[in-house]
Design a protein around this motif. Structure first.
Motif, PDB file in Angstrom:
ATOM      1  N   LYS A 145      14.271 -48.567  26.054  1.00 27.98           N
ATOM      2  CA  LYS A 145      15.249 -49.095  27.020  1.00 27.98           C
ATOM      3  C   LYS A 145      14.890 -50.513  27.447  1.00 27.98           C
ATOM      4  N   ASP A 146      13.731 -50.971  27.002  1.00 25.35           N
ATOM      5  CA  ASP A 146      13.328 -52.339  27.341  1.00 25.35           C
ATOM      6  C   ASP A 146      14.354 -53.336  26.821  1.00 25.35           C
ATOM      7  N   GLU A 147      14.662 -54.328  27.633  1.00 27.37           N
ATOM      8  CA  GLU A 147      15.599 -55.343  27.152  1.00 27.37           C
ATOM      9  C   GLU A 147      14.821 -56.526  26.630  1.00 27.37           C
ATOM     10  N   VAL A 148      14.283 -56.334  25.408  1.00 28.04           N
ATOM     11  CA  VAL A 148      13.509 -57.429  24.812  1.00 28.04           C
ATOM     12  C   VAL A 148      14.153 -57.793  23.474  1.00 28.04           C
ATOM     13  N   LYS A 149      13.840 -59.018  23.029  1.00 30.06           N
ATOM     14  CA  LYS A 149      14.429 -59.450  21.771  1.00 30.06           C
ATOM     15  C   LYS A 149      13.496 -59.196  20.596  1.00 30.06           C
ATOM     16  N   GLU A 150      12.230 -59.128  20.920  1.00 33.64           N
ATOM     17  CA  GLU A 150      11.257 -59.031  19.846  1.00 33.64           C
ATOM     18  C   GLU A 150      10.204 -57.981  20.201  1.00 33.64           C
ATOM     19  N   VAL A 151       9.891 -57.151  19.233  1.00 28.60           N
ATOM     20  CA  VAL A 151       8.847 -56.146  19.453  1.00 28.60           C
ATOM     21  C   VAL A 151       7.786 -56.304  18.365  1.00 28.60           C
ATOM     22  N   GLU A 152       6.518 -56.409  18.794  1.00 30.98           N
ATOM     23  CA  GLU A 152       5.445 -56.490  17.815  1.00 30.98           C
ATOM     24  C   GLU A 152       4.600 -55.215  17.920  1.00 30.98           C
ATOM     25  N   ILE A 153       4.324 -54.603  16.777  1.00 27.48           N
ATOM     26  CA  ILE A 153       3.443 -53.430  16.807  1.00 27.48           C
ATOM     27  C   ILE A 153       2.150 -53.800  16.111  1.00 27.48           C
ATOM     28  N   ASP A 154       1.064 -53.785  16.874  1.00 29.23           N
ATOM     29  CA  ASP A 154      -0.232 -54.216  16.358  1.00 29.23           C
ATOM     30  C   ASP A 154      -1.027 -52.991  15.871  1.00 29.23           C
ATOM     31  N   PHE A 155      -1.247 -52.929  14.559  1.00 31.45           N
ATOM     32  CA  PHE A 155      -1.947 -51.768  13.979  1.00 31.45           C
ATOM     33  C   PHE A 155      -3.408 -52.069  13.659  1.00 31.45           C
ATOM     34  N   SER A 156      -3.958 -53.152  14.232  1.00 35.94           N
ATOM     35  CA  SER A 156      -5.298 -53.548  13.788  1.00 35.94           C
ATOM     36  C   SER A 156      -6.367 -52.519  14.148  1.00 35.94           C
ATOM     37  N   ARG A 157      -6.053 -51.620  15.068  1.00 36.57           N
ATOM     38  CA  ARG A 157      -7.043 -50.571  15.379  1.00 36.57           C
ATOM     39  C   ARG A 157      -6.505 -49.192  15.007  1.00 36.57           C
ATOM     40  N   ALA A 158      -5.617 -49.176  14.011  1.00 35.93           N
ATOM     41  CA  ALA A 158      -5.030 -47.900  13.591  1.00 35.93           C
ATOM     42  C   ALA A 158      -5.067 -47.783  12.078  1.00 35.93           C
ATOM     43  N   HIS A 159      -4.793 -46.576  11.592  1.00 36.45           N
ATOM     44  CA  HIS A 159      -4.743 -46.355  10.144  1.00 36.45           C
ATOM     45  C   HIS A 159      -3.558 -45.442   9.841  1.00 36.45           C
ATOM     46  N   LEU A 160      -2.725 -45.863   8.877  1.00 39.29           N
ATOM     47  CA  LEU A 160      -1.603 -45.014   8.475  1.00 39.29           C
ATOM     48  C   LEU A 160      -2.048 -44.155   7.303  1.00 39.29           C
ATOM     49  N   TRP A 161      -1.691 -42.861   7.353  1.00 37.14           N
ATOM     50  CA  TRP A 161      -2.208 -41.941   6.338  1.00 37.14           C
ATOM     51  C   TRP A 161      -1.161 -41.349   5.405  1.00 37.14           C
ATOM     52  N   ASP A 162       0.068 -41.113   5.880  1.00 35.43           N
ATOM     53  CA  ASP A 162       1.011 -40.391   5.010  1.00 35.43           C
ATOM     54  C   ASP A 162       2.443 -40.845   5.240  1.00 35.43           C
ATOM     55  N   ASP A 163       3.390 -40.188   4.541  1.00 35.05           N
ATOM     56  CA  ASP A 163       4.779 -40.621   4.670  1.00 35.05           C
ATOM     57  C   ASP A 163       5.360 -40.321   6.040  1.00 35.05           C
ATOM     58  N   SER A 164       4.747 -39.352   6.770  1.00 36.77           N
ATOM     59  CA  SER A 164       5.218 -39.118   8.140  1.00 36.77           C
ATOM     60  C   SER A 164       4.957 -40.339   9.002  1.00 36.77           C
ATOM     61  N   ALA A 165       3.834 -40.994   8.760  1.00 37.70           N
ATOM     62  CA  ALA A 165       3.498 -42.198   9.530  1.00 37.70           C
ATOM     63  C   ALA A 165       4.523 -43.291   9.242  1.00 37.70           C
ATOM     64  N   ILE A 166       4.835 -43.478   7.947  1.00 32.72           N
ATOM     65  CA  ILE A 166       5.816 -44.491   7.568  1.00 32.72           C
ATOM     66  C   ILE A 166       7.177 -44.142   8.158  1.00 32.72           C
ATOM     67  N   GLY A 167       7.534 -42.848   8.070  1.00 36.94           N
ATOM     68  CA  GLY A 167       8.802 -42.387   8.613  1.00 36.94           C
ATOM     69  C   GLY A 167       8.909 -42.681  10.095  1.00 36.94           C
ATOM     70  N   ALA A 168       7.812 -42.469  10.815  1.00 39.34           N
ATOM     71  CA  ALA A 168       7.818 -42.694  12.258  1.00 39.34           C
ATOM     72  C   ALA A 168       8.039 -44.162  12.574  1.00 39.34           C
ATOM     73  N   ILE A 169       7.391 -45.023  11.766  1.00 34.92           N
ATOM     74  CA  ILE A 169       7.559 -46.457  11.996  1.00 34.92           C
ATOM     75  C   ILE A 169       9.014 -46.870  11.728  1.00 34.92           C
ATOM     76  N   ASP A 170       9.569 -46.319  10.645  1.00 35.90           N
ATOM     77  CA  ASP A 170      10.978 -46.579  10.328  1.00 35.90           C
ATOM     78  C   ASP A 170      11.886 -46.189  11.493  1.00 35.90           C
ATOM     79  N   LYS A 171      11.559 -45.031  12.069  1.00 38.85           N
ATOM     80  CA  LYS A 171      12.380 -44.511  13.161  1.00 38.85           C
ATOM     81  C   LYS A 171      12.334 -45.463  14.357  1.00 38.85           C
ATOM     82  N   VAL A 172      11.126 -45.946  14.666  1.00 38.70           N
ATOM     83  CA  VAL A 172      10.966 -46.878  15.782  1.00 38.70           C
ATOM     84  C   VAL A 172      11.752 -48.153  15.497  1.00 38.70           C
TER      85      VAL A 172
END
Lengths: 486, 139
Positions: free
Chosen positions: A423-450
């Motif tokens: 609901k945030d009224e922002v123009k740009e969203v950055e997701i910083d994954f430098s301290r995370a690790h993606l493991w499977d297609d569910s992770a990719i799917g979740a990012i797509d959803k976001v």
């Protein structure tokens, strides 16, 4: 293997191995009888098993100095098979157990034992100890005080005698004393003889007389699988203990194959499935046995004693055997686990206790181990599935950055998505994954959803800080969605 | 007084007291050497194997158990090494002491009374009786 190595494994410690082998043979007899009684077969079946297995393992085992024979862990798994289908099915199941174990060794699966957590192993030995103990309680039903007194005397001799002399095994002295009291006192207590027949001849080769049908296979397969798993578990654990006690290494895959061949042979000679024995192996090493010879001597002496003294062995009172088994269960239980139970992580303690409870309820060590492994896996999944997402709004208020920390996979994606405020009224969203690790297609799917949800609000999404593996995954799977990978 | 000392230790409080005494016994801290012998018996082997993933973990855990003893030795600047032996503590310590040459063997005593040492077995007593070198029992 060259001649030198064979010579070393067999004849480098002849005196120590021979003496230790005799001590082990004396200790094996009451245990083999008692385990047969637990399983519900004639004492002969366990004695033949201990004889055959000790003999075969002496030649082809992977851990010189380790003693194998009929064991409590295996006996406990056979009870229902024998009760429902009889001895011939047990012998067939024993042969199949051996075949499974040989395959395990041939395909070098010993390394996968590391997937069994230590807390499950501790639960395994504790449950085994409890079951061996409770199996003795049936001998106390409808008995007089004489039974209790004889059991107490047996235990007293077993534990106190070693403080004065180690020249003779205290279990043997206890059995001789109690047997003498029972015979000469005319106490009329129940004896080994009342539980079934003992061998009077050497075992002979016989193929189990069962119908060779699919139905038979379906009856014995579950038992054989459980026996194979439990047998290898205890054998490889024992091998590790002997490794440590002797400060040497051993070939675990060779041991697996050896256990398998030993069980095939045992099944063909009328013995029940067995495995390595922790207690006996410790006794063997303590008594000076480190080579292959001790196992061979143990097997031969065991058989000779039975053929010569069979008439006396049948007169051993059950009270003496129950006492020995109580000693075995006390020795098997890992008492240090009780002392440290409140110190170790709660999840480990839970796994240990659940493993024990499962075994005590189902009377099946294999089910207990499987439950323990699955539960640990779930706990592990829960532990690493915690993702932390923090966010920061830029000064202008037009860009919001989300910092993701943790492992992103099918379990953690729900928490991940919920962490975003669409609901945030922002123009740009950055997701910083430098301290995370993606493991499977569910992770990719979740990012797509976001990304899609923000698209609906008119914001553009950037992914940053992906590590190499994660971005490879995004490229591979995320190719279908338009915005990924940038 | 002594140059080459054998210290029997298991990481307990009394073995730590023995360590302090062993350091005192060295005539010169720089040239002296302390061999720390730790006996692992069958039941300890069993529980260590049961609770640790592999032999490396077991080694780490055993060293961890003795870390206070090494701490004291390091603080006093005494050269030392660890020797782990396997078997009955009394027997293996005596065997190790008699196979090698030491000026003195230092061992802590649990201070058991007669009944306790009958039931539990007094290691220090057994060692004192059978070792060929001088033995110091630290109370």
């Amino acid at each position: 293997m060259n001649l030198q190595a064979i010579k070393k494994e067999w004849f480098s410690n002849v005196k120590g191995d021979t003496l230790a082998g005799i001590v082990v043979a004396l200790a094996l007899i009451p245990e083999a009888i008692a385990f047969s009684i637990i399983a519900g077969v004639d004492p002969m079946v366990g004695l033949y098993a201990s004889f055959c297995i000790a003999l075969v393992i002496a030649f082809i085992g992977g851990r010189p100095g380790m003693i194998s024979g009929a064991t409590g862990a295996m006996a406990l798994l056979m009870i229902t098979l024998i009760a429902d289908h009889g001895l011939q099915y047990l012998l067939a199941a024993t042969i199949l157990t051996g075949i499974i174990q040989i395959l395990f060794g041939v395909f070098k699966l010993a390394k996968y034992m590391k997937f069994i957590p230590r807390s499950v192993m501790v639960g395994f030995v504790n449950a085994l100890a409890i079951l061996i103990f409770t199996a003795q309680l049936q001998h106390f039903v409808n008995v007089t005080w004489v039974m209790y007194a004889l059991v107490a005397l047996t235990l007293g001799i077993i534990y106190i005698l070693p403080r004065f002399t180690n020249a003779v095994p205290s279990t043997l002295v206890a059995i001789i004393v109690v047997t003498a009291i029972a015979i000469f006192g005319g106490l009329g207590v129940s004896t080994v003889g009342s539980m079934g027949t003992l061998p009077s001849t050497l075992p002979i080769f016989l193929i189990p007389s069962i119908p060779l049908t699919l139905e038979t296979l379906m009856i014995i397969l579950p038992y054989s699988l459980a026996l194979a798993i439990v047998g290898l578990l205890e054998s490889l654990l024992t091998a590790q203990i002997v490794d440590d006690m002797t400060d040497t290494d051993s070939d675990k895959n060779k041991e697996s194959r050896g256990q398998g061949v030993a069980n095939v042979v045992t099944g063909c000679f009328g013995g029940m499935a067995g495995c390595a024995m922790i207690g006996q192996s410790v006794i063997n090493v303590k008594s000076g046995g480190t080579g292959r010879l001790s196992s061979l001597v143990a097997g031969i002496v065991l058989m000779l004693l039975l053929l010569v003294l069979g008439g006396l062995v049948v007169q051993i009172p059950m009270a003496a055997l129950a006492g020995v088994m109580i000693m075995v269960s006390i020795g098997t239980f890992d008492w240090s686990s009780l002392k440290t139970l409140h110190k170790i992580p709660k999840t480990d303690a839970t796994v240990m206790v659940v493993t024990v409870l499962t075994v005590v309820i189902t009377h099946n060590l294999a089910i207990g181990v499987l439950t323990g492994v699955v539960l640990s896996a779930i706990f592990f999944g829960a532990k690493i599935s915690k993702v932390h997402v923090t966010s920061k709004l830029s000064h202008s208020g037009e860009k919001k950055t989300y910092f993701v920390e943790g492992q992103l996979f099918f379990v953690s994606v729900t928490d991940f998505i919920e962490a975003f405020n669409f609901k945030d009224e922002v123009k740009e969203v950055e997701i910083d994954f430098s301290r995370a690790h993606l493991w499977d297609d569910s992770a990719i799917g979740a990012i797509d959803k976001v990304e899609m949800k923000y698209e609906q609000t008119g914001a553009t999404v950037h992914l940053t800080g992906l590590n190499k593996e994660s971005s490879l995954l995004v490229q591979k799977i995320g190719g279908l969605s338009k915005n990924s990978g940038h | 007084m002594f140059k080459n000392i054998l210290l029997a230790a298991d990481g307990s409080a009394h073995s730590l007291r023995a360590t302090e005494n062993a350091i005192q016994l060295l005539s010169e801290k720089d040239s002296g050497f302390v061999t720390v012998v730790y006996a692992v018996d069958g039941s300890t082997s069993k529980s260590d194997v049961l609770h640790n993933k592999d032999s490396k973990d077991i080694e780490v855990k055993r060293k961890e158990k003795l870390k206070d003893i090494f701490g004291s030795l390091e603080k006093a600047n005494v050269r030392h090494e660890l020797k782990i032996v396997h078997g009955d503590p009394g027997e293996t310590i005596v065997e190790f002491a008699n196979e090698n040459e030491f000026d003195c063997l230092v061992i802590g005593s649990r201070g058991l009374n007669r009944l306790q040492s009958m039931v539990l077995g007094g290691v220090s007593h057994k060692v004192a009786k059978r070792a060929n070198c001088p033995v110091m029992i630290v109370k």
